[in-house]
Design a protein around this motif. Structure first.
Motif, mmCIF file in Angstrom:
data_model
loop_
_atom_site.group_PDB
_atom_site.id
_atom_site.type_symbol
_atom_site.label_atom_id
_atom_site.label_comp_id
_atom_site.label_asym_id
_atom_site.label_seq_id
_atom_site.Cartn_x
_atom_site.Cartn_y
_atom_site.Cartn_z
ATOM 1 N N PHE A 340 0.794 -1.232 0.000
ATOM 2 C CA PHE A 340 0.000 0.000 0.000
ATOM 3 C C PHE A 340 0.826 1.281 0.000
ATOM 4 O O PHE A 340 0.267 2.372 0.009
ATOM 5 N N GLN A 341 2.160 1.173 -0.006
ATOM 6 C CA GLN A 341 3.008 2.352 -0.096
ATOM 7 C C GLN A 341 3.850 2.278 -1.367
ATOM 8 O O GLN A 341 4.262 1.193 -1.784
ATOM 9 N N ASN A 342 4.118 3.432 -1.977
ATOM 10 C CA ASN A 342 4.981 3.459 -3.159
ATOM 11 C C ASN A 342 6.413 3.082 -2.779
ATOM 12 O O ASN A 342 6.899 3.525 -1.742
ATOM 13 N N PRO A 343 7.105 2.271 -3.596
ATOM 14 C CA PRO A 343 6.588 1.579 -4.772
ATOM 15 C C PRO A 343 5.799 0.328 -4.371
ATOM 16 O O PRO A 343 6.271 -0.468 -3.565
ATOM 17 N N VAL A 344 4.609 0.182 -4.915
ATOM 18 C CA VAL A 344 3.752 -0.958 -4.604
ATOM 19 C C VAL A 344 4.268 -2.192 -5.352
ATOM 20 O O VAL A 344 4.701 -2.098 -6.500
ATOM 21 N N PHE A 345 4.230 -3.341 -4.691
ATOM 22 C CA PHE A 345 4.704 -4.601 -5.270
ATOM 23 C C PHE A 345 3.992 -4.849 -6.598
ATOM 24 O O PHE A 345 2.748 -4.921 -6.634
ATOM 25 N N PRO A 346 4.724 -4.947 -7.719
ATOM 26 C CA PRO A 346 4.080 -5.033 -9.048
ATOM 27 C C PRO A 346 3.024 -6.125 -9.191
ATOM 28 O O PRO A 346 1.943 -5.863 -9.747
ATOM 29 N N PRO A 347 3.260 -7.372 -8.721
ATOM 30 C CA PRO A 347 2.191 -8.379 -8.845
ATOM 31 C C PRO A 347 0.897 -7.976 -8.121
ATOM 32 O O PRO A 347 -0.201 -8.308 -8.577
ATOM 33 N N ALA A 348 1.022 -7.251 -7.010
ATOM 34 C CA ALA A 348 -0.175 -6.793 -6.290
ATOM 35 C C ALA A 348 -0.920 -5.741 -7.107
ATOM 36 O O ALA A 348 -2.157 -5.741 -7.156
ATOM 37 N N ARG A 349 -0.176 -4.848 -7.760
ATOM 38 C CA ARG A 349 -0.814 -3.853 -8.632
ATOM 39 C C ARG A 349 -1.555 -4.536 -9.770
ATOM 40 O O ARG A 349 -2.690 -4.174 -10.092
ATOM 41 N N ARG A 350 -0.915 -5.509 -10.378
ATOM 42 C CA ARG A 350 -1.557 -6.216 -11.505
ATOM 43 C C ARG A 350 -2.808 -6.949 -11.043
ATOM 44 O O ARG A 350 -3.829 -6.960 -11.749
ATOM 45 N N HIS A 351 -2.733 -7.559 -9.870
ATOM 46 C CA HIS A 351 -3.901 -8.306 -9.399
ATOM 47 C C HIS A 351 -5.051 -7.373 -9.046
ATOM 48 O O HIS A 351 -6.216 -7.699 -9.299
ATOM 49 N N LEU A 352 -4.735 -6.216 -8.485
ATOM 50 C CA LEU A 352 -5.783 -5.230 -8.205
ATOM 51 C C LEU A 352 -6.439 -4.781 -9.506
ATOM 52 O O LEU A 352 -7.669 -4.639 -9.572
ATOM 53 N N ASP A 353 -5.651 -4.576 -10.531
ATOM 54 C CA ASP A 353 -6.194 -4.186 -11.833
ATOM 55 C C ASP A 353 -7.141 -5.256 -12.370
ATOM 56 O O ASP A 353 -8.231 -4.951 -12.859
ATOM 57 N N GLN A 354 -6.750 -6.516 -12.247
ATOM 58 C CA GLN A 354 -7.602 -7.617 -12.713
ATOM 59 C C GLN A 354 -8.890 -7.704 -11.899
ATOM 60 O O GLN A 354 -9.974 -7.937 -12.450
ATOM 61 N N LEU A 355 -8.762 -7.512 -10.594
ATOM 62 C CA LEU A 355 -9.935 -7.572 -9.719
ATOM 63 C C LEU A 355 -10.951 -6.492 -10.097
ATOM 64 O O LEU A 355 -12.152 -6.774 -10.234
ATOM 65 N N LEU A 356 -10.481 -5.260 -10.292
ATOM 66 C CA LEU A 356 -11.374 -4.156 -10.625
ATOM 67 C C LEU A 356 -11.928 -4.298 -12.037
ATOM 68 O O LEU A 356 -13.073 -3.922 -12.304
ATOM 69 N N GLN A 357 -11.128 -4.844 -12.934
ATOM 70 C CA GLN A 357 -11.597 -5.059 -14.307
ATOM 71 C C GLN A 357 -12.727 -6.087 -14.328
ATOM 72 O O GLN A 357 -13.731 -5.912 -15.022
ATOM 73 N N ALA A 358 -12.563 -7.166 -13.549
ATOM 74 C CA ALA A 358 -13.612 -8.188 -13.471
ATOM 75 C C ALA A 358 -14.883 -7.621 -12.850
ATOM 76 O O ALA A 358 -15.996 -7.907 -13.305
ATOM 77 N N ALA A 359 -14.727 -6.793 -11.811
ATOM 78 C CA ALA A 359 -15.892 -6.178 -11.168
ATOM 79 C C ALA A 359 -16.597 -5.228 -12.129
ATOM 80 O O ALA A 359 -17.832 -5.171 -12.170
ATOM 81 N N GLU A 360 -15.805 -4.492 -12.924
ATOM 82 C CA GLU A 360 -16.386 -3.575 -13.904
ATOM 83 C C GLU A 360 -17.157 -4.337 -14.975
ATOM 84 O O GLU A 360 -18.259 -3.951 -15.376
ATOM 85 N N PHE A 361 -16.593 -5.450 -15.423
ATOM 86 C CA PHE A 361 -17.251 -6.281 -16.432
ATOM 87 C C PHE A 361 -18.566 -6.839 -15.872
ATOM 88 O O PHE A 361 -19.596 -6.854 -16.558
ATOM 89 N N HIS A 362 -18.536 -7.291 -14.616
ATOM 90 C CA HIS A 362 -19.746 -7.824 -13.980
ATOM 91 C C HIS A 362 -20.810 -6.741 -13.870
ATOM 92 O O HIS A 362 -22.000 -6.991 -14.116
ATOM 93 N N HIS A 363 -20.388 -5.512 -13.504
ATOM 94 C CA HIS A 363 -21.337 -4.405 -13.358
ATOM 95 C C HIS A 363 -21.995 -4.074 -14.692
ATOM 96 O O HIS A 363 -23.212 -3.882 -14.773
#
Length: 377
Positions: A340-363
């Motif tokens: 949660f602090q810069n620099p954020v662990f890259p795999p965590a950033r990618r997974h957050l992006d996937q999570l929000l993308q899936a939620a957006e698609f569901h919405h």
């Protein structure tokens, strides 16, 4: 040439600050090290961050004798808006004028509210914000009571959550929301989700960034000795003596939300020091209930030398012991603060992006189905 000269003069005149704007402009200039502040300059675009925001709030209190909150700063980010806010007593009283203001980002789905942690307020790390804002709006202008002079901090997570819900309702009174909190902030975010759900308000998900529930399993003396030996051997040769000094001086972290990266950070004000102490008391006495909604835990699997010596971390940070409707754990090979602090662990950033993308698609799918049903009727 005459026309251009007249136009330039008009633009210069339009940039001339009013008497009301000059005073906060002077404070901005000192804090941000920017010599010239214009009417429509944005505090955050000029480099304002959470610590500078708290200093700004403190200086405004001293000079204007008004209690500016983080929410006011987020909903009034430009110099002109902030001067207008300071001039209006109503704007500082939370009378609803800030509804749907202060959000950043775009996209569909429920807006994401960042729940502040131990220090009482925080802005979303820029690397996380860059991910979130592509998919949905977010708001990170909430703060704990007690940061403003004259107010007393809460010592119960339940009371703190209730006050944060009041702040959420001031900017977004209706509709579903999503919640996120890191470390101690995740504990409060969970309680906010419980109270919102109990009141009948939809919560899309609660995202916990390495939030720990409980103290874990007590280690035996033999296991503690093994852990100390392992950590000693893993350190570079030049750092081993320092580790032993730290061990024998008993400088290991006493709390669950301790972060060595924050060790040099001191409270900016006496009020913030009181908030931190109150949050420790609230966190250790909190007994969470079950929750029927969706909870996602981002867990850091690496630990600091300072923590988890006397106690062993749980596989799901203790959250799997609670009756939760839908619980999901994502583990990352990083340290606590790297989620949660810069620099954020890259795999965590990618997974957050996937999570929000899936939620957006569901919405969007749900909206399409709802539209089709409406057309059929």
């Amino acid at each position: 040439r005459g026309a251009l000269s007249g136009s330039t003069a008009a633009e210069a005149d339009s940039e001339a600050l009013t008497e009301l704007e000059l005073r906060p402009a002077s404070i901005w200039s000192r804090l941000l090290s920017v010599p010239v502040i214009r009417r429509h300059d944005d505090f955050f675009a000029l480099g304002g961050h959470s610590l500078l925001a708290l200093r700004l709030i403190s200086l405004v209190e001293k000079e204007f004798h008004k209690s500016l909150t983080l929410k006011h700063l987020v909903t009034h980010p430009t110099l002109a808006l902030q001067a207008e806010c300071l001039a209006s007593a109503g704007a500082l009283s939370g009378n609803g004028t800030a509804v749907n203001r202060g959000f950043r980002g775009e996209g569909s789905g429920a807006p994401l509210f960042l729940i502040p942690g131990l220090y009482g307020f925080e802005f979303l790390a820029t690397e996380l914000a860059d991910v979130v804002k592509r998919h949905r709006r977010y708001f990170d202008g909430l703060q704990h009571r007690g940061l403003s002079p004259g107010s007393i901090p809460f010592t119960r997570v339940e009371d703190l959550a209730q006050d944060l819900i009041r702040q959420i309702n001031e900017v977004y009174p209706h509709g579903p929301v999503a919640l996120m909190g890191s470390s101690y902030g995740g504990l409060v975010a969970y309680e906010v989700g419980c109270q919102l759900a109990a009141a009948g308000r939809p919560v899309e998900f609660v995202l916990l960034l390495d939030t720990i529930l409980g103290v874990g399993r007590r280690r035996s003396l033999a296991e503690m000795a093994w852990v100390i030996g392992k950590r000693f051997c893993q350190r570079p040769a030049g750092k081993r003596l320092e580790y032993l000094r730290m061990l024998f001086s008993n400088k290991f972290a006493p709390g669950l939300w301790y972060d060595p990266e924050e060790e040099g950070r001191r409270p900016e004000t006496p009020e913030q020091a009181a908030v931190i102490q109150a949050n420790y008391r609230a966190g250790f006495s909190y007994r969470p209930r079950g929750y029927r909604g969706r909870v996602i835990l981002f867990k850091a699997t690496r630990v600091y030398d300072h923590v988890f010596l006397r106690y062993a971390p749980e596989s799901a940070n203790g959250w799997d012991a609670l009756p939760i409707g839908e619980f999901q754990v994502e583990s990352f090979d990083c340290l606590h603060h790297e989620l949660f602090q810069n620099p954020v662990f890259p795999p965590a950033r990618r997974h957050l992006d996937q999570l929000l993308q899936a939620a957006e698609f569901h919405h969007r799918g749900a909206e399409t189905r709802r539209g089709a049903l409406t057309a059929d009727h």
